[in-house]
Enzyme design. Structure first.
Site, PDB file in Angstrom:
ATOM      1  N   ARG A 198      -3.012  -2.080  -6.490  1.00  0.00           N
ATOM      2  CA  ARG A 198      -2.207  -3.287  -6.257  1.00  0.00           C
ATOM      3  C   ARG A 198      -2.510  -4.279  -7.373  1.00  0.00           C
ATOM      4  O   ARG A 198      -3.545  -4.176  -8.046  1.00  0.00           O
ATOM      5  CB  ARG A 198      -2.521  -3.908  -4.896  1.00  0.00           C
ATOM      6  CG  ARG A 198      -3.973  -4.330  -4.724  1.00  0.00           C
ATOM      7  CD  ARG A 198      -4.268  -4.727  -3.292  1.00  0.00           C
ATOM      8  NE  ARG A 198      -5.694  -4.968  -3.080  1.00  0.00           N
ATOM      9  CZ  ARG A 198      -6.271  -5.054  -1.896  1.00  0.00           C
ATOM     10  NH1 ARG A 198      -5.548  -4.914  -0.801  1.00  0.00           N
ATOM     11  NH2 ARG A 198      -7.562  -5.290  -1.779  1.00  0.00           N
ATOM     12  N   MET A 218      -5.689  -7.412   8.040  1.00  0.00           N
ATOM     13  CA  MET A 218      -5.185  -6.518   9.089  1.00  0.00           C
ATOM     14  C   MET A 218      -6.088  -5.289   9.173  1.00  0.00           C
ATOM     15  O   MET A 218      -7.058  -5.171   8.431  1.00  0.00           O
ATOM     16  CB  MET A 218      -3.730  -6.159   8.817  1.00  0.00           C
ATOM     17  CG  MET A 218      -2.806  -7.368   8.971  1.00  0.00           C
ATOM     18  SD  MET A 218      -1.115  -7.003   8.536  1.00  0.00           S
ATOM     19  CE  MET A 218      -1.213  -6.697   6.783  1.00  0.00           C
ATOM     20  N   GLY A 239      -8.009  -7.552   3.777  1.00  0.00           N
ATOM     21  CA  GLY A 239      -8.940  -7.686   4.903  1.00  0.00           C
ATOM     22  C   GLY A 239      -8.383  -8.372   6.126  1.00  0.00           C
ATOM     23  O   GLY A 239      -9.094  -8.564   7.117  1.00  0.00           O
ATOM     24  N   CYS A 267      10.588 -40.177  -9.618  1.00  0.00           N
ATOM     25  CA  CYS A 267       9.263 -40.708  -9.942  1.00  0.00           C
ATOM     26  C   CYS A 267       8.351 -40.813  -8.722  1.00  0.00           C
ATOM     27  O   CYS A 267       7.274 -41.376  -8.793  1.00  0.00           O
ATOM     28  CB  CYS A 267       9.380 -42.075 -10.614  1.00  0.00           C
ATOM     29  SG  CYS A 267      10.106 -43.347  -9.552  1.00  0.00           S
ATOM     30  N   TYR A 282      14.844 -35.410 -15.497  1.00  0.00           N
ATOM     31  CA  TYR A 282      13.388 -35.319 -15.663  1.00  0.00           C
ATOM     32  C   TYR A 282      12.672 -35.561 -14.342  1.00  0.00           C
ATOM     33  O   TYR A 282      13.258 -36.071 -13.383  1.00  0.00           O
ATOM     34  CB  TYR A 282      12.896 -36.325 -16.721  1.00  0.00           C
ATOM     35  CG  TYR A 282      13.020 -37.781 -16.303  1.00  0.00           C
ATOM     36  CD1 TYR A 282      12.021 -38.402 -15.549  1.00  0.00           C
ATOM     37  CD2 TYR A 282      14.133 -38.543 -16.663  1.00  0.00           C
ATOM     38  CE1 TYR A 282      12.131 -39.721 -15.159  1.00  0.00           C
ATOM     39  CE2 TYR A 282      14.252 -39.862 -16.277  1.00  0.00           C
ATOM     40  CZ  TYR A 282      13.249 -40.452 -15.524  1.00  0.00           C
ATOM     41  OH  TYR A 282      13.352 -41.762 -15.113  1.00  0.00           O
ATOM     42  N   ARG A 330      -3.695   2.984   8.037  1.00  0.00           N
ATOM     43  CA  ARG A 330      -3.918   1.722   7.311  1.00  0.00           C
ATOM     44  C   ARG A 330      -2.702   0.804   7.387  1.00  0.00           C
ATOM     45  O   ARG A 330      -1.570   1.271   7.400  1.00  0.00           O
ATOM     46  CB  ARG A 330      -4.224   2.009   5.834  1.00  0.00           C
ATOM     47  CG  ARG A 330      -5.477   2.838   5.584  1.00  0.00           C
ATOM     48  CD  ARG A 330      -5.563   3.230   4.113  1.00  0.00           C
ATOM     49  NE  ARG A 330      -6.722   4.052   3.819  1.00  0.00           N
ATOM     50  CZ  ARG A 330      -7.893   3.583   3.375  1.00  0.00           C
ATOM     51  NH1 ARG A 330      -8.046   2.287   3.173  1.00  0.00           N
ATOM     52  NH2 ARG A 330      -8.894   4.389   3.128  1.00  0.00           N
ATOM     53  N   SER A 343      16.262 -43.844 -11.017  1.00  0.00           N
ATOM     54  CA  SER A 343      15.020 -43.106 -10.821  1.00  0.00           C
ATOM     55  C   SER A 343      14.795 -43.031  -9.314  1.00  0.00           C
ATOM     56  O   SER A 343      14.753 -44.057  -8.639  1.00  0.00           O
ATOM     57  CB  SER A 343      13.848 -43.820 -11.507  1.00  0.00           C
ATOM     58  OG  SER A 343      12.667 -43.083 -11.328  1.00  0.00           O
ATOM     59  N   LYS A 366       0.835  -1.203   0.000  1.00  0.00           N
ATOM     60  CA  LYS A 366       0.000   0.000   0.000  1.00  0.00           C
ATOM     61  C   LYS A 366       0.875   1.260   0.000  1.00  0.00           C
ATOM     62  O   LYS A 366       0.719   2.155  -0.844  1.00  0.00           O
ATOM     63  CB  LYS A 366      -0.935  -0.017   1.200  1.00  0.00           C
ATOM     64  CG  LYS A 366      -1.986   1.083   1.165  1.00  0.00           C
ATOM     65  CD  LYS A 366      -2.906   0.989   2.363  1.00  0.00           C
ATOM     66  CE  LYS A 366      -4.102   0.099   2.113  1.00  0.00           C
ATOM     67  NZ  LYS A 366      -4.011  -1.238   2.611  1.00  0.00           N
ATOM     68  N   HIS A 400      -1.938 -45.361  -0.244  1.00  0.00           N
ATOM     69  CA  HIS A 400      -2.487 -45.993  -1.439  1.00  0.00           C
ATOM     70  C   HIS A 400      -3.602 -45.150  -2.042  1.00  0.00           C
ATOM     71  O   HIS A 400      -3.634 -44.875  -3.242  1.00  0.00           O
ATOM     72  CB  HIS A 400      -3.011 -47.398  -1.083  1.00  0.00           C
ATOM     73  CG  HIS A 400      -3.704 -48.080  -2.231  1.00  0.00           C
ATOM     74  ND1 HIS A 400      -5.069 -47.981  -2.438  1.00  0.00           N
ATOM     75  CD2 HIS A 400      -3.218 -48.824  -3.248  1.00  0.00           C
ATOM     76  CE1 HIS A 400      -5.382 -48.650  -3.530  1.00  0.00           C
ATOM     77  NE2 HIS A 400      -4.282 -49.177  -4.040  1.00  0.00           N
TER      78      HIS A 400
END
Length: 886
Positions: A342, A108, A106, A840, A860, A97, A773, A27, A463
């Protein structure tokens, strides 16, 4: 020289700017920036967030010299505004503010009209020739000051307003007369006394109490919860700044008003000015919803000049900040003032559209567009979600009954069923949610049929969680508040009971569980703007993106989402289908090698066709197939009734079945007879699976001219000799088949690094492996010594108490598990420089984990199909961030 803590802005000049967000908060920094741009901003000053940091580090005391610096800037504000703070005839009124570097709307506190007292309100009335306005401003200030600064409940002030309205038969606040407002002021003062408080008449005292309150609001529950939910670390920000700004008034009559606006539609991203305007009102009236606002066209009726100026400012701000803006403004007697700007909060759809459009408008680059869209935005666009209005309504009706772990995103509503069998039966005709204490591989068919899955136990790598994510199904796991009673077919939460057949709704993105049926909104999928954005991401990223897929359907989804191969095919998931589980159980019950080979020969053609299906979809892309991993007891039924049926099917006694089940039982199966240990004991399993992989590759090449790159992965290796033993079986079997086929087929043999010892001895293992992997689910489990299925019982305490910052099963532990991955990479490549490296585990789809993997230098990541687009974006963002750090 004392450190500077206060920064002034006004009359077209400012001591701060937009780059000082960490110091001045969003702000304060943007008020300074707008002032320098020549935009009409009320003058004021901002107290640095460094003061907030000092305040909490020094037992709520301010740094030396702050009082004098504030008073010096207050004098400058008086001179600039030509008003006097506390003056009876020409009072300077201010707003106080909050504002942190990261927007927390909203969360603070704010106080308006500060500086009024019993004397100055009379002067304000004379000065403005508007007594009603003066007393309206005064009653608002007393209310806000009491609520924010002194902790008097907001509703108690509202009760006094309602009493006045009822007494005089008034409907709206704006209908109150001057005398009504004067009476309300006196009622408020009496309320202060009843609460043991006193309203201060000294404006300077008001100011310091208000500054205390705003700094104090940094650690209020709303703000702390907001930072936690939005993953903003407490040490990432200095705190909140405090902006003290000269008041402008939207409540000075019908030629005044206040509004909130967006430079583009925050829901769709369309380039349409969007906002709300409330005439004869102050800012909090718009937010509080006390009156129904008009569209921005309402401003045109008040002042066409202010309306036109506002739209010009929209263009100035968008061009300057190069982003969609959210602004607050006030019109005082026809003159426009900007109170805030903002970067606007926006929906996922809007985020993508705005990013694409701004590239087309040459406001930002493709790289900036990729950074503007978050992984969460992409996730939301790929899964169903609850209608936000419907969800808000059911929360207000107290239908939120429990909260578990958000395991697989999306939203689902359906009738409760407690068995996979019933889910299969009912799921073809109506939506169901499968509710289980925990799921097992036997439940997979029911999980496929259900809209969503809810379990009382298990973690994010249990699972239920892993399978649901692979399917793109909504799932909430580890919801320990629910007590599942399978016999009576109901579950209980505190005083609520939900019976089979009753509706529940679950949110896999938040972990929330609701009673009743909440309407869902279906996703549009990977098309249009999102597809374009991800193509840009592909141009930027270094990391390859593969998928975890066990069946052609999942592989097709992943390919459509942009997967570049399969990084993990879990062969055991194929064994649970109805046409093959009997052969698997026959193999387990076998007492000789010959009997096992006979049973496995029934599985061979089925597995071969499974692999052909995956290879067809991948069309020459690499496919990593993990040999059987779980312990054998997982393939056997748990219930006595099912065990008796198995005895009949296998032609053996029930006692023998029970004996097999008991023999296979392990105290710690995750560290027991599984992975490569199974194929060392039963080499014939590895032979069958290798045959299926190689024969599928040969046949596809011969019959359909599809090139296949099979990568055969040996799981749970902890010692190089384990890999040597199983690798010999694989190569002997594969080479014999290839030689006899007359086909030139290349294949790789590698291992999953999921045991800490494998990481530590990676240089030895790399001599036998062509790829690593990293199975980070088990590597995390074994490194921490946490059971991934049971950790949900205590991990929340670890997170709440700050022992861990994140759940290590969700985001890769960089310092511990990450260090092992890095060590294995360095040791492995010291022996074999072209060693292929990937990940993986479930971390392959987590944005923070992807960044860690990118930093380490793996080739990867592999993740569930519905995380592939998220991984593509995250890998590009990681590449841009790492490039910036160089």
């Amino acid at each position: 020289m004392l450190k500077k803590y206060v920064y002034f802005f006004g009359n077209g000049k400012a001591e701060g700017n937009a780059k000082m967000k960490n110091t001045l908060g969003g702000k304060g920094a943007n008020l300074a920036e707008m002032t320098s741009l020549g935009i009409s901003v009320p003058p004021g000053f901002t107290i640095s967030a460094e003061v907030c940091n000092h305040y909490y580090k020094h037992s709520e005391k301010y740094p030396d010299g702050l009082k004098e610096e504030v008073e010096k800037n207050l004098s400058e504000l008086e001179e600039t505004s030509q008003k006097k703070f506390g003056d009876v005839e020409n009072p300077l009124l201010v707003s106080v503010r909050s504002g942190a570097a990261i927007s927390m709307p909203g969360m603070m506190d704010t106080i308006l009209n500060l500086g009024l007292n019993d004397k100055s309100v009379v002067g304000l009335a004379k000065l403005t020739d508007n007594e009603r306005f003066a007393y309206d401003a005064y009653r608002r200030f007393i209310q806000m000051f009491g609520d924010v600064a002194l902790g008097i409940e907001h509703k108690k002030f509202e009760q006094e307003i309602e009493a006045i309205k009822e007494k005089h038969d008034i409907e709206l606040d704006t209908d109150m007369t001057i005398n009504d407002l004067k009476e309300l002021v006196e009622r408020y003062k009496e309320l202060y006394k009843r609460e043991g408080k006193e309203f201060p008449q000294d404006p300077l005292k008001q100011l310091w109490v208000a500054i205390d309150a705003v700094f104090g609001s940094w650690m209020n529950k709303r703000a702390v919860d907001y930072r936690r939910l939005n993953k903003i670390p407490e040490d990432a920000l200095l705190g909140t700044a405090v902006s003290v700004v000269s008041m402008v008034f939207g409540n000075m009559g019908n030629n005044s008003g206040t509004g909130v606006a967006f430079t583009r539609d925050p829901s769709t991203g369309e380039k349409l000015r969007y906002g709300e305007f409330l005439r004869n009102a102050q800012g909090e009236d718009v937010v509080a919803g006390i009156r129904t606002p008009e569209s921005l066209e309402g401003l045109k009726k008040v002042s066409e000049e202010a309306y036109n100026e506002l739209f010009k400012i929209f263009d100035v701000l968008e061009n300057h900040y190069r982003d969609m803006q959210d602004v607050e403004f006030t019109v005082e007697r026809g003159k426009l003032y900007m109170l805030q700007t903002r970067s606007a909060k926006r929906t996922a759809m809007a985020a993508v559209k705005v990013a694409i459009d701004m590239v087309d408008e040459k406001l930002i680059t493709k790289e900036e567009a990729v950074m503007r869209v978050t992984p969460d935005h992409v996730d939301q666009l790929l899964h169903p979600m609850f209608d936000p209005h419907e969800k808000k309504r059911v929360i207000e009706e107290n239908k939120l009954i429990a909260k578990g772990l958000p395991a697989s995103p999306g939203a689902a509503a359906g009738k409760v069923v407690f068995s996979a069998k019933l889910a299969e039966e009912m799921g073809t005709n109506e939506p169901v949610v499968l509710v289980r204490p925990e799921t097992s591989p036997e439940d997979v068919a029911g999980m496929v049929a259900a809209q969503g899955i809810l379990t009382a136990r298990g973690g994010r790598t249990s699972h239920a969680a892993v399978v649901a994510r692979g399917m793109g199904k909504c799932a909430v796991v580890g919801c320990e508040a629910i007590d599942v009673d399978e016999e009576s077919k109901e579950f209980h939460v505190a005083n609520t009971s939900v019976k089979e057949g009753e509706w529940i709704s679950i949110d896999g993105s938040t972990g929330e569980v609701f009673v009743g049926n909440i309407k869902t909104i279906k996703p549009k999928g990977l098309e249009g703007n999102l597809s374009t954005l991800l193509e840009w991401a592909d141009e930027i990223r270094r990391l390859g993106i593969r998928t975890n897929a066990d069946i052609p359907r999942d592989a097709k989804v992943a390919r459509a989402f942009g997967a570049e191969g399969i990084g993990l095919c879990r062969t055991e998931h194929m064994f649970f289908q109805n046409d093959r589980i009997p052969a698997v159980r026959e193999m387990i019950a076998s007492e000789t090698k010959e009997q096992r080979e006979k049973a496995l020969s029934k599985l061979l053609p089925i597995q071969k066709e499974d692999f052909k299906g995956l290879f067809r979809v991948m069309k020459g892309l690499p496919v990593t197939i993990r040999l059987i991993d779980p312990p054998l007891h997982e393939f056997l039924p748990k219930e006595e009734k099912a065990q008796k049926k198995l005895a009949v099917d296998l032609g053996i006694s029930f006692d023998r079945v029970k004996e097999i089940v008991e023999t296979l039982h392990e105290f710690n199966p995750m560290m027991g007879h599984r992975g490569c240990r199974l194929t060392i004991t039963y080499p014939e399993i590895a032979v069958m699976q290798t045959k299926a992989i190689i024969l599928a590759s040969i046949e596809l090449k011969k019959e359909e001219n599809i090139e296949v790159i099979p990568e055969i992965m040996v799981p749970l290796v902890g010692h190089v000799n384990e890999l040597k033993y199983v690798k010999n079986i694989i190569t002997e079997t594969a080479d014999g088949l290839i030689e006899g086929s007359g086909v030139d087929l290349k294949y790789l043999v590698g291992t999953m690094i999921e045991v800490p010892r494998a990481a530590v001895t990676a240089d030895q293992i790399a001599k036998e492996a062509e790829f690593f992997s990293f199975g980070t689910n088990d590597l995390t489990q074994m490194t921490f010594g946490f059971s991934r299925d049971d950790s949900g019982k205590f991990l929340k305490d670890y997170l709440d108490k700050g022992i861990l910052k994140v759940d290590p099963f969700k985001t890769l532990d960089k310092d511990g598990v990450g260090a092992l991955v890095k060590m294995a990479k360095e040791k492995g490549r010291s022996v074999k420089h072209d060693l292929q490296l990937g990940i993986c585990g479930e971390h392959g789809g987590d944005p923070e984990s992807i960044k860690t993997v990118d930093e380490i230098g793996l080739d990867y990541v592999s993740c569930s199909p519905y995380r592939v687009p998220i991984a593509r974006l995250s890998a590009a963002q990681s590449a841009l961030q790492l490039n910036q750090q160089k």
